[in-house]
Motif scaffolding. Structure first.
Motif, PDB file in Angstrom:
ATOM      1  N   TYR A 164     -78.972  -1.175 -32.692  1.00 16.74           N
ATOM      2  CA  TYR A 164     -80.171  -0.485 -33.187  1.00 16.74           C
ATOM      3  C   TYR A 164     -81.154  -0.306 -32.039  1.00 16.74           C
ATOM      4  O   TYR A 164     -81.684  -1.266 -31.511  1.00 16.74           O
ATOM      5  CB  TYR A 164     -80.812  -1.267 -34.330  1.00 16.74           C
ATOM      6  CG  TYR A 164     -82.135  -0.690 -34.784  1.00 16.74           C
ATOM      7  CD1 TYR A 164     -82.386   0.682 -34.715  1.00 16.74           C
ATOM      8  CD2 TYR A 164     -83.136  -1.508 -35.287  1.00 16.74           C
ATOM      9  CE1 TYR A 164     -83.582   1.214 -35.120  1.00 16.74           C
ATOM     10  CE2 TYR A 164     -84.344  -0.987 -35.708  1.00 16.74           C
ATOM     11  CZ  TYR A 164     -84.570   0.377 -35.614  1.00 16.74           C
ATOM     12  OH  TYR A 164     -85.772   0.906 -36.020  1.00 16.74           O
ATOM     13  N   ARG A 165     -81.390   0.927 -31.692  1.00 16.72           N
ATOM     14  CA  ARG A 165     -82.261   1.266 -30.564  1.00 16.72           C
ATOM     15  C   ARG A 165     -83.687   1.494 -31.052  1.00 16.72           C
ATOM     16  O   ARG A 165     -84.023   2.547 -31.592  1.00 16.72           O
ATOM     17  CB  ARG A 165     -81.706   2.519 -29.895  1.00 16.72           C
ATOM     18  CG  ARG A 165     -82.348   2.871 -28.582  1.00 16.72           C
ATOM     19  CD  ARG A 165     -81.538   4.014 -28.010  1.00 16.72           C
ATOM     20  NE  ARG A 165     -82.053   4.495 -26.765  1.00 16.72           N
ATOM     21  CZ  ARG A 165     -81.500   5.503 -26.094  1.00 16.72           C
ATOM     22  NH1 ARG A 165     -80.420   6.088 -26.571  1.00 16.72           N
ATOM     23  NH2 ARG A 165     -82.005   5.914 -24.956  1.00 16.72           N
ATOM     24  N   PHE A 183     -84.575   7.749 -33.593  1.00 19.47           N
ATOM     25  CA  PHE A 183     -83.602   6.668 -33.439  1.00 19.47           C
ATOM     26  C   PHE A 183     -83.478   5.829 -34.707  1.00 19.47           C
ATOM     27  O   PHE A 183     -82.405   5.298 -34.996  1.00 19.47           O
ATOM     28  CB  PHE A 183     -83.965   5.793 -32.232  1.00 19.47           C
ATOM     29  CG  PHE A 183     -83.725   6.465 -30.913  1.00 19.47           C
ATOM     30  CD1 PHE A 183     -82.472   6.985 -30.596  1.00 19.47           C
ATOM     31  CD2 PHE A 183     -84.741   6.609 -29.985  1.00 19.47           C
ATOM     32  CE1 PHE A 183     -82.227   7.622 -29.391  1.00 19.47           C
ATOM     33  CE2 PHE A 183     -84.518   7.252 -28.769  1.00 19.47           C
ATOM     34  CZ  PHE A 183     -83.263   7.758 -28.478  1.00 19.47           C
ATOM     35  N   LEU A 184     -84.576   5.711 -35.454  1.00 16.68           N
ATOM     36  CA  LEU A 184     -84.511   5.028 -36.743  1.00 16.68           C
ATOM     37  C   LEU A 184     -83.599   5.792 -37.692  1.00 16.68           C
ATOM     38  O   LEU A 184     -82.747   5.208 -38.377  1.00 16.68           O
ATOM     39  CB  LEU A 184     -85.909   4.910 -37.346  1.00 16.68           C
ATOM     40  CG  LEU A 184     -85.975   4.364 -38.785  1.00 16.68           C
ATOM     41  CD1 LEU A 184     -85.412   2.954 -38.846  1.00 16.68           C
ATOM     42  CD2 LEU A 184     -87.415   4.397 -39.291  1.00 16.68           C
ATOM     43  N   ARG A 188     -80.239   4.179 -39.270  1.00 15.69           N
ATOM     44  CA  ARG A 188     -80.163   3.909 -40.705  1.00 15.69           C
ATOM     45  C   ARG A 188     -79.324   4.925 -41.471  1.00 15.69           C
ATOM     46  O   ARG A 188     -78.548   4.554 -42.364  1.00 15.69           O
ATOM     47  CB  ARG A 188     -81.591   3.890 -41.277  1.00 15.69           C
ATOM     48  CG  ARG A 188     -81.670   3.680 -42.776  1.00 15.69           C
ATOM     49  CD  ARG A 188     -81.248   2.282 -43.169  1.00 15.69           C
ATOM     50  NE  ARG A 188     -81.272   2.095 -44.612  1.00 15.69           N
ATOM     51  CZ  ARG A 188     -80.924   0.979 -45.225  1.00 15.69           C
ATOM     52  NH1 ARG A 188     -80.528  -0.060 -44.518  1.00 15.69           N
ATOM     53  NH2 ARG A 188     -80.982   0.877 -46.532  1.00 15.69           N
ATOM     54  N   TYR A 189     -79.474   6.204 -41.132  1.00 17.08           N
ATOM     55  CA  TYR A 189     -78.871   7.247 -41.953  1.00 17.08           C
ATOM     56  C   TYR A 189     -77.677   7.951 -41.309  1.00 17.08           C
ATOM     57  O   TYR A 189     -77.113   8.870 -41.900  1.00 17.08           O
ATOM     58  CB  TYR A 189     -79.937   8.270 -42.353  1.00 17.08           C
ATOM     59  CG  TYR A 189     -81.064   7.622 -43.111  1.00 17.08           C
ATOM     60  CD1 TYR A 189     -80.852   7.067 -44.373  1.00 17.08           C
ATOM     61  CD2 TYR A 189     -82.329   7.516 -42.549  1.00 17.08           C
ATOM     62  CE1 TYR A 189     -81.872   6.444 -45.062  1.00 17.08           C
ATOM     63  CE2 TYR A 189     -83.359   6.889 -43.230  1.00 17.08           C
ATOM     64  CZ  TYR A 189     -83.125   6.355 -44.486  1.00 17.08           C
ATOM     65  OH  TYR A 189     -84.135   5.720 -45.168  1.00 17.08           O
ATOM     66  N   ALA A 249     -78.595  -6.064 -34.197  1.00 17.69           N
ATOM     67  CA  ALA A 249     -78.733  -6.204 -32.740  1.00 17.69           C
ATOM     68  C   ALA A 249     -79.769  -5.181 -32.282  1.00 17.69           C
ATOM     69  O   ALA A 249     -79.496  -3.990 -32.191  1.00 17.69           O
ATOM     70  CB  ALA A 249     -77.395  -5.966 -32.056  1.00 17.69           C
ATOM     71  N   VAL A 250     -80.985  -5.662 -32.008  1.00 15.11           N
ATOM     72  CA  VAL A 250     -82.106  -4.757 -31.734  1.00 15.11           C
ATOM     73  C   VAL A 250     -82.416  -4.713 -30.244  1.00 15.11           C
ATOM     74  O   VAL A 250     -82.584  -5.748 -29.591  1.00 15.11           O
ATOM     75  CB  VAL A 250     -83.363  -5.197 -32.505  1.00 15.11           C
ATOM     76  CG1 VAL A 250     -84.507  -4.210 -32.273  1.00 15.11           C
ATOM     77  CG2 VAL A 250     -83.060  -5.320 -33.994  1.00 15.11           C
TER      78      VAL A 250
END
Length: 277
Positions: A164-165, A183-184, A188-189, A249-250
Motif C-alpha cells: 500500500y503506497r 494511490f488509495l 483499495r479498489y 504493508a504501508v
C-alpha cells in the motif's frame, strides 16, 4: 466538424469499455474487506534502493528499514549509488547499508542499475540466502511493520507482490492530495479487489517484492523501459505468475507539489499505465 464529433464519440465509448471492469472492482472493494494472512516462517530479504543524488532523504529510508519489527539477521539493505555527484554513497554507508557505486553514462536508468546490482549480489553474496528483494525509491519511508506484513503474503505462495503506497505529504496542497487519493483508489479498489477475485495485481514503481527465484529465472533484471514497473508486471503475468498485494504493508512516498512536476511525470509515462495491466 461532424467527423470530429463522431471520432470523439467513438474514442469515448472505447475508453469507457476499456475501463468498465473497474466499476465491478469498485463494488468488490466496497463490499469485501481485506484478506488476512499468517506466516509460518520469516524469510530472508534484501532491501534494494537505487539512488542518484539522494543524500538528503536516503538516510531516513535506511533508518526506517533498520527499525523494522523483523529479525535483523533476516534483512539487509543494499544501495546503488547510481551516477551520483554528491555524497549519497557515504550517507548510505553511515546509515548502515551495503553500498555499491555505479558510473555508466550509456546504460542509464533504474532498470540497468537494478540488473547491475543483482549480478553483484549473485557474485559477492551468493551464500547470504536471500529469498526475495524489496525494491524502494530513496525518498520512501516504511511503516515499522512493513517487512513483517510483506513476509506474511510472501509466505503464502506469492513470488511477486506490491504494497500500500501512502503519501508523506498528503496535506501539502491539492496536487499532492490528488496523487494520494489516486494511490488509495489503486490500493483499495484495484489491487485489493484483484486479490479478492484471485486475479493478478499490478506493480507500481516502488514498494514491491520480487522473489529471488524470479530474478534468477529472468537472468537478472531484464526490464529497461521508462515504465519498467509496467513492463515487469505485464511480462510476469504473461508468464503465468500471480502478483499479490499486501494491504497492511504501508510505504510512504513523496508526491509532487507543483503542476510542472506532475506534468513532467505524466508526460514521461511514470505510473500512468498501471490501471491497464
Amino acid at each position: 466538424m461532424k467527423a470530429i464529433i463522431i471520432f470523439n464519440a467513438v474514442i469515448s465509448i472505447l475508453f469507457t469499455l476499456c475501463y468498465a471492469y473497474q466499476f465491478f472492482y469498485l463494488f468488490v472493494g466496497l463490499l469485501k474487506g481485506e484478506q488476512k494472512f499468517k506466516a509460518v516462517r520469516e524469510h530472508k530479504f534484501a532491501a534494494v534502493i537505487s539512488a542518484r543524488n539522494e543524500r538528503d532523504v536516503i538516510g531516513q529510508l535506511i533508518s526506517s528499514i533498520k527499525s523494522q519489527n523483523y529479525p535483523k539477521d533476516k534483512l539487509d539493505v543494499f544501495v546503488i549509488a547510481d551516477n551520483c555527484t554528491d555524497d549519497t554513497a557515504q550517507v548510505a554507508r553511515e546509515a548502515g547499508a551495503i553500498v555499491y557505486e555505479r558510473f555508466n553514462k550509456v546504460q542509464v536508468g533504474k532498470g540497468y542499475a537494478l540488473d547491475w546490482l543483482f549480478k553483484i549480489i549473485d557474485r559477492d553474496h551468493k551464500d547470504a540466502g536471500y529469498e526475495g528483494y524489496m525494491i524502494f525509491d530513496a525518498d520512501n519511508i516504511l511503516d515499522v511493520n512493513y517487512v513483517s506484513e510483506m513476509n506474511k503474503v510472501f509466505d503464502n505462495g506469492y513470488d511477486i507482490l506490491t504494497s500500500y503506497r501512502n503519501s508523506k505529504n498528503f496535506d501539502s496542497n491539492w496536487i499532492s492530495a490528488a496523487y494520494s487519493l489516486w494511490f488509495l483508489r489503486e490500493a483499495r479498489y484495484l489491487n485489493n479487489s484483484r486479490m479478492q477475485l484471485g486475479t493478478s495485481c499490478a506493480i507500481s514503481g516502488t514498494g514491491f517484492l520480487v522473489g529471488a527465484n524470479v530474478i534468477e529465472g529472468n537472468g537478472g533484471w531484464i526490464h529497461h523501459l521508462l515504465t519498467e514497473d509496467i513492463e515487469f508486471t505485464c511480462d510476469s503475468v504473461s508468464k503465468g505468475m500471480k502478483i499479490g498485494y499486501a494491504s497492511k504493508a504501508v510505504l510512504y512516498d513523496e508526491q509532487p507539489t507543483k503542476f510542472s512536476q506532475s506534468y513532467t511525470q505524466r508526460l514521461l509515462g511514470k505510473r500512468f499505465l498501471s490501471s491497464f495491466c
